[in-house]
Motif scaffolding. Structure first.
Motif, PDB file in Angstrom:
ATOM      1  N   HIS A   1     -30.939 -43.522 -58.235  1.00 43.20           N
ATOM      2  CA  HIS A   1     -31.334 -43.090 -57.020  1.00 43.20           C
ATOM      3  C   HIS A   1     -32.657 -42.204 -56.916  1.00 43.20           C
ATOM      4  O   HIS A   1     -33.017 -41.759 -56.047  1.00 43.20           O
ATOM      5  CB  HIS A   1     -30.134 -42.176 -56.593  1.00 43.20           C
TER       6      HIS A   1
ATOM      7  N   GLY B   1     -26.030 -45.827 -51.269  1.00 44.35           N
ATOM      8  CA  GLY B   1     -26.118 -44.935 -52.392  1.00 44.35           C
ATOM      9  C   GLY B   1     -24.945 -44.411 -53.126  1.00 44.35           C
ATOM     10  O   GLY B   1     -23.918 -44.626 -52.450  1.00 44.35           O
TER      11      GLY B   1
ATOM     12  N   HIS C   1     -34.013 -48.341 -53.037  1.00 39.03           N
ATOM     13  CA  HIS C   1     -32.743 -48.504 -53.666  1.00 39.03           C
ATOM     14  C   HIS C   1     -32.062 -49.798 -53.503  1.00 39.03           C
ATOM     15  O   HIS C   1     -31.823 -50.370 -54.232  1.00 39.03           O
ATOM     16  CB  HIS C   1     -31.690 -47.345 -52.995  1.00 39.03           C
TER      17      HIS C   1
END
Ligand code: SF4
Length: 452
Positions: A152, A318, A20
């Motif tokens: 994600h 995230g 990520h």
């Protein structure tokens, strides 16, 4: 869940967290490279910031000018003071049309107003037509990023999801194949919908028109096939003149994804014969933010997402860890304005490195506002443990003798006390960090022995 709690959930999958981080850094890097090809990049940023400054100083008159011109163009203009009113207006238009299924292109405002669950509760099928948004809708998740809603998720996860929902071949992760499958699936929905909802990127006061930017053309497809177009717009999206658009369109795509321009920048000025356009101007806390001197220029945001892509905390924790519709640095300024207690940990989810402010195309002083929020929040909802320890530290640092004694005590205590006493629940600093090894002597003692 507080930001640190949610972030530690995300970090349990270390491999995914690393991926990520790298993926968003790749986008940030693309933004850097393309912005360097424009010699007047900094001038554009300054100009965009000044235009927005002017808009914020005369927001009411620009909105009224837009309303006048839009009505003259045949657009129906509605005003909504909050999310509930916005949702009721949308529902009443749909009910008048006897509409039970709509298509919707990406609109952060409708996420902020929780429009989808509201309409679904009222028997309306809502289909998000942006590919990333459709993916997260299948999963019953909100977007994790304002520009890249499904960032994600990895290819394999999307392949499994499409196999389940769209009956694609099991294990086929080819992006073109998966996109084609989504295209066929969405085409059916487009053909059936009588009403299409879009967001608004920019609304031009002098002409009463508005502009919707997408990369997939899904807004256009929805709007052109439907009889009724509902455009949902935060009141800060206004710009004074059509010629200002060039400034923002040059900045938006380059800052967002590193593209020279968004693929589709569609202007809507008046409805075609037999069709309707409705624009809903939504406040939902924006005038309150305008009244907060230190935070008002957060309303300059054009939602490019660049501050998220560059933020070391966003990349490593995230989008879901923020628990707010707009995550990342700008979300951490906007959300406490809506509910200071609920979002009290967000302004602390920053290193205050200033990278967000450096990339922001409209030059919002994001990191300074995060620091301002920290002070406001500490005054109102400060942690008891932190307040007491700061008072204690103040007393110790004021007195050389107290400093010396407490230094000696702590060096002994840290070596001998059990870990559970040092890393106790009110030591929030120690939740994600380890103390360094305790030195044998203080710096003063070492210096006295070693100075020549
Ligand atoms: S604050 Fe600036 S960088 Fe962040 S999304 Fe808004 S315009 Fe983009």
């Amino acid at each position: 869940m507080s930001h640190p709690q949610a972030a530690s959930e995300f970090l349990k999958d270390q491999a995914k967290a690393k991926w990520h981080d790298e993926t968003l850094w790749f986008v940030r890097d693309k933004r850097d490279r393309i912005s360097k090809t424009i010699p007047e990049w900094e001038d554009l940023r300054n100009l965009a910031s000044q235009i927005k400054e002017n808009v914020l100083s005369k927001l009411d008159s620009y909105l009224e000018e837009f309303e006048r011109n839009a009505i003259q163009n045949g657009i129906t203009v509605h005003w909504a003071k909050d999310a509930e009113e916005h949702n009721q207006i949308v529902l009443s238009i749909l009910q008048k049309q006897k509409c039970t299924a709509i298509v919707k292109s990406k609109s952060i405002l409708t996420e902020e107003c929780h429009l989808n669950p509201y309409l679904e509760k009222n028997g309306i099928e809502v289909v998000d037509t942006d590919l990333g948004e459709r993916i997260v809708q299948f999963l019953n998740q909100p977007p994790s990023h304002i520009v890249l809603p499904a960032i994600h998720l990895k290819k394999g996860e999307i392949s499994d999801l499409f196999h389940e929902k769209l009956h694609t071949e099991k294990g086929n992760e080819d992006p073109t194949y998966l996109t084609q499958a989504a295209r066929v699936h969405l085409r059916e929905k487009f053909l059936k919908a009588k009403v299409a909802i879009t967001g608004v990127n920019f609304a031009v006061a002098e002409t009463g028109e508005f502009v919707v930017c997408t990369n997939e053309g899904n807004a256009d497809m929805g709007v052109h096939l439907a009889d009724v177009h509902i455009a949902c717009m935060g009141i800060e999206k206004i710009i004074p003149r059509r010629k200002d658009l060039g400034v923002f369109l040059r900045l938006l795509a380059r800052s967002a994804t590193g593209q020279p321009v968004t693929n589709y920048n569609s202007h809507f000025r008046s409805p075609a014969t037999g069709k309707e356009i409705h624009v809903i101007l939504v406040d939902n806390g924006r005038t309150a933010q305008l009244g907060r001197e230190k935070f008002r220029n957060s309303l300059k945001c054009i939602r490019c997402g660049a501050c998220m892509n560059t933020c070391p905390i966003y990349r490593r924790s995230g989008g879901f860890s923020y628990g707010s519709t707009v995550p990342g640095p700008i979300g951490s300024i906007l959300s406490p304005g809506l509910d200071m207690k609920k979002y009290s940990t967000l302004p602390f989810a920053s290193t205050l490195c200033g990278s967000c402010s450096d990339v922001c195309p409209v030059k919002i002083n994001i990191h300074e506002q995060l620091y301002e929020w920290r002070q406001e929040i500490t005054k109102t909802h400060g942690e008891l443990g932190k307040g007491l320890s700061m008072k204690l530290a103040n007393g110790i640092f004021k007195s050389p003798l107290a400093y010396k004694i407490s230094g000696n005590l702590m060096r002994t205590a840290l070596k001998t006390l059990p870990k559970s006493l040092i890393y106790h629940p009110i030591n929030s600093w120690g939740k994600g960090r380890n103390l360094p090894d305790t030195p044998e002597e203080s710096f003063k003692e070492w210096y006295q022995k070693n100075r020549k």
